[in-house]
Write a protein that holds these residues in place. Structure first.
Motif, mmCIF file in Angstrom:
data_model
loop_
_atom_site.group_PDB
_atom_site.id
_atom_site.type_symbol
_atom_site.label_atom_id
_atom_site.label_comp_id
_atom_site.label_asym_id
_atom_site.label_seq_id
_atom_site.Cartn_x
_atom_site.Cartn_y
_atom_site.Cartn_z
ATOM 1 N N GLY A 8 0.708 -1.149 -0.150
ATOM 2 C CA GLY A 8 -0.013 -0.068 0.026
ATOM 3 C C GLY A 8 0.899 1.266 0.137
ATOM 4 N N ALA A 9 1.835 1.277 0.876
ATOM 5 C CA ALA A 9 2.687 2.546 1.078
ATOM 6 C C ALA A 9 3.684 2.907 0.116
ATOM 7 C CB ALA A 9 3.376 2.639 2.457
ATOM 8 N N ILE A 10 4.195 1.548 -0.410
ATOM 9 C CA ILE A 10 5.338 1.655 -1.343
ATOM 10 C C ILE A 10 4.853 1.713 -2.925
ATOM 11 C CG2 ILE A 10 7.583 0.728 -2.358
ATOM 12 C CD1 ILE A 10 7.909 -0.317 0.588
ATOM 13 N N LEU A 11 3.706 1.158 -3.351
ATOM 14 C CA LEU A 11 3.394 1.077 -4.400
ATOM 15 C C LEU A 11 1.898 1.283 -4.853
ATOM 16 C CD1 LEU A 11 4.658 -0.420 -6.919
ATOM 17 C CD2 LEU A 11 3.417 -2.450 -6.401
ATOM 18 N N LEU A 12 0.824 1.079 -4.319
ATOM 19 C CA LEU A 12 -0.334 1.517 -4.321
ATOM 20 C C LEU A 12 -0.913 3.068 -4.336
ATOM 21 C CD1 LEU A 12 -2.520 -1.453 -2.944
ATOM 22 C CD2 LEU A 12 -1.445 -1.190 -5.522
ATOM 23 N N ASP A 13 -0.599 3.411 -3.057
ATOM 24 C CA ASP A 13 -0.813 4.888 -2.908
ATOM 25 C C ASP A 13 0.067 5.850 -3.868
ATOM 26 O OD1 ASP A 13 -2.275 3.996 -0.620
ATOM 27 O OD2 ASP A 13 -0.701 4.684 0.855
ATOM 28 N N PRO A 14 1.291 5.761 -4.345
ATOM 29 C CA PRO A 14 1.919 6.541 -5.394
ATOM 30 C C PRO A 14 1.112 6.340 -6.614
ATOM 31 C CG PRO A 14 3.473 5.486 -4.207
ATOM 32 C CD PRO A 14 2.132 4.682 -3.580
ATOM 33 N N LEU A 15 0.262 5.078 -6.866
ATOM 34 C CA LEU A 15 -0.309 5.072 -7.984
ATOM 35 C C LEU A 15 -1.926 5.661 -8.143
ATOM 36 C CD1 LEU A 15 0.948 1.636 -9.146
ATOM 37 C CD2 LEU A 15 1.545 3.730 -10.197
ATOM 38 N N GLY A 16 -2.318 5.920 -6.835
ATOM 39 C CA GLY A 16 -3.564 6.246 -6.540
ATOM 40 C C GLY A 16 -4.500 5.191 -6.521
ATOM 41 N N ILE A 17 -4.134 3.967 -6.412
ATOM 42 C CA ILE A 17 -4.954 2.923 -5.919
ATOM 43 C C ILE A 17 -5.337 2.658 -4.524
ATOM 44 C CG2 ILE A 17 -5.011 0.338 -6.350
ATOM 45 C CD1 ILE A 17 -3.090 0.713 -8.628
#
Length: 452
Positions: A174-183
């Motif tokens: 969530g913190a490293i991948l999804l949040d930066p992608l807006g997911i």
């Protein structure tokens, strides 16, 4: 079909959902910087709530591509290396003196396909599961020598991420991948989808009984989150695909070199490639050729009554994703992908898999009957009373097995319907005898000959 005409895409999606009895689906298409997403149907039969752009679908093994990208972020940061044994980072990984991260990400580490279900009465962390089930004795083949699709391998990657980051896999992805992608993070097990983001239920279409049965919940243990626990929309999957598209990697969570490595075949030196699944494999993404020498990349995912598909072409910046809440979503995708490929979109399952399905029927290899094993999964090829071959696994339905030229075979529901899986028998290089089989990319070694 117009690639970016929402009305045309919605009409085509609806037509195919009706044809394949899929209650609800999403289709997202990206070209350059433009994404069009359309939806059809309902989240669950009997519920009536419509599928919307934000509906989260269990995406099954498409989760593995996210876990691979997460691990490669750690490689770029210098916390992990692709080609060093993993024992120092993960001492509980019994095979860690021989296995590398590259091998785990490319399904060449030798770990079994299935994840042994933890005892529901005992609290089991990923670390504990790895300690109990991934020793050298559990290897199906020597690391680096063959492709064998492995859920267990991605559980190990998840445990590795946790050991390095100090975060649970869900927190890290969530913190490293999804949040930066807006997911917005959403998962199959444990925590529900975020408030305001409903999830789709799975459905099983039973051809022989003319019924559609709702799957009330997914039978996935939290240990398996890194290999299949993510929920997402088709638009989310296309946003993730943007990491690999031309010009889209700058400033994202994944660097350009790592994104390129995920889209670069790693299987030149293995005995057996991903027969029945793809034409090759990168660091977390499958490679599919289109017959004209062009490579596309992506991943498929299934859970109970759900079928999801992601394809992308880094060369021309296009991507397509389908989420469907029925087991017949695979057939929907097969038909849809032909239409999409005709208008230049990345789609399909690759020429190698198509060749297995298209091979002419042939007599069965005389020594193919017997028992084959991949970790805890035991497969039996036997001749039924009607004289036809069956492939069965304990606790799973048997499939009708049709042998084809070149030691290939296809599997069908006994009740009828289209081919569901493809595979091939493997022969010993010295003796020519059948010594294994690949079933949808899973390699199983022969352990006993004969009819069951």
């Amino acid at each position: 079909m117009s690639i970016l005409d929402a009305a045309v895409l919605r009409q085509e999606l609806g037509r195919l959902c009706e044809r394949h009895r899929v209650p609800g689906a999403q289709l997202a298409v990206r070209r350059a910087d433009t994404t069009v997403a359309v939806e059809y149907g309902v989240r669950s039969l009997g519920g009536g709530d419509p599928v919307t752009a934000g509906t989260a679908f269990p995406v099954g093994s498409v989760t593995k591509a996210f876990t691979a990208a997460l691990a490669l972020v750690l490689v770029e940061d210098g916390d992990l290396a692709l080609d060093e044994p993993l024992a120092a980072h993960l001492p509980e990984f019994g095979a860690g003196e021989k296995v590398t991260l590259r091998q785990l990400l490319t399904h060449t580490a030798g770990l079994a396909s299935a994840v042994v279900e933890p005892d529901p009465e005992v609290r089991c962390t990923r670390s504990r599961w790895v300690r109990e089930h991934t020793g050298e004795r559990d290897l199906v083949h020597a690391p680096g020598t063959a492709f064998s699709y492995s859920n267990a391998g991605y559980v190990v990657v998840g445990a590795l991420v946790e050991a390095v980051t100090g975060m649970d896999w869900r927190e890290a992805v969530g913190a490293i991948l999804l949040d930066p992608l807006g997911i917005a993070p959403s998962f199959v097990t444990g925590l529900p989808a975020r408030p305001g983001r409903p999830a789709a239920a799975g459905h099983t279409v039973r051809h022989g009984r003319n019924r559609i049965v709702v799957v009330p919940e997914q039978a996935l243990h939290p240990v398996e989150d890194p290999d299949g626990g993510l929920q997402a929309s088709a638009a989310d999957l296309v946003a993730f695909a943007g990491l690999f598209l031309d010009g889209a990697v700058a400033g994202g969570p994944l660097g350009e070199a790592a994104a390129a490595a995920m889209c670069c075949d790693q299987l030149d030196d293995v005995r057996a490639g991903p027969a029945g699944m793809a034409d090759g494999w990168g660091l977390g993404l499958a490679r599919y050729t289109d017959g004209g020498g062009r490579d596309r990349f992506g991943h498929d995912g299934t859970l109970d009554g759900v079928s999801c598909h992601l394809r992308l072409d880094p060369a021309d910046g296009t991507a397509v994703a389908l989420t469907a809440n029925a087991n017949t979503g695979q057939q929907l995708w097969d038909e849809l992908s032909e239409r999409l490929a005709a208008v230049g979109l990345p789609a399909g399952n690759g020429t190698g898999t198509a060749a297995l399905y298209a091979a002419a029927e042939a007599p069965s290899p005389p020594d193919c009957r017997g028992t084959y094993a991949n970790g805890p999964t035991v497969l039996t090829v036997q001749q039924a009373a009607d004289g036809l071959l069956r492939l069965a696994s304990e606790g799973s339905p048997a499939y009708a097995l049709t042998c084809r030229t070149g030691d290939a075979f296809s599997l069908h529901d006994i009740d009828g319907g289209p081919p569901l899986f493809a595979g091939r028998f493997l022969r010993d290089a010295d003796t020519g005898r059948t010594d294994g089989l690949q079933f949808s990319g899973r390699l199983a070694r022969r352990v006993r000959q004969g009819n069951g």
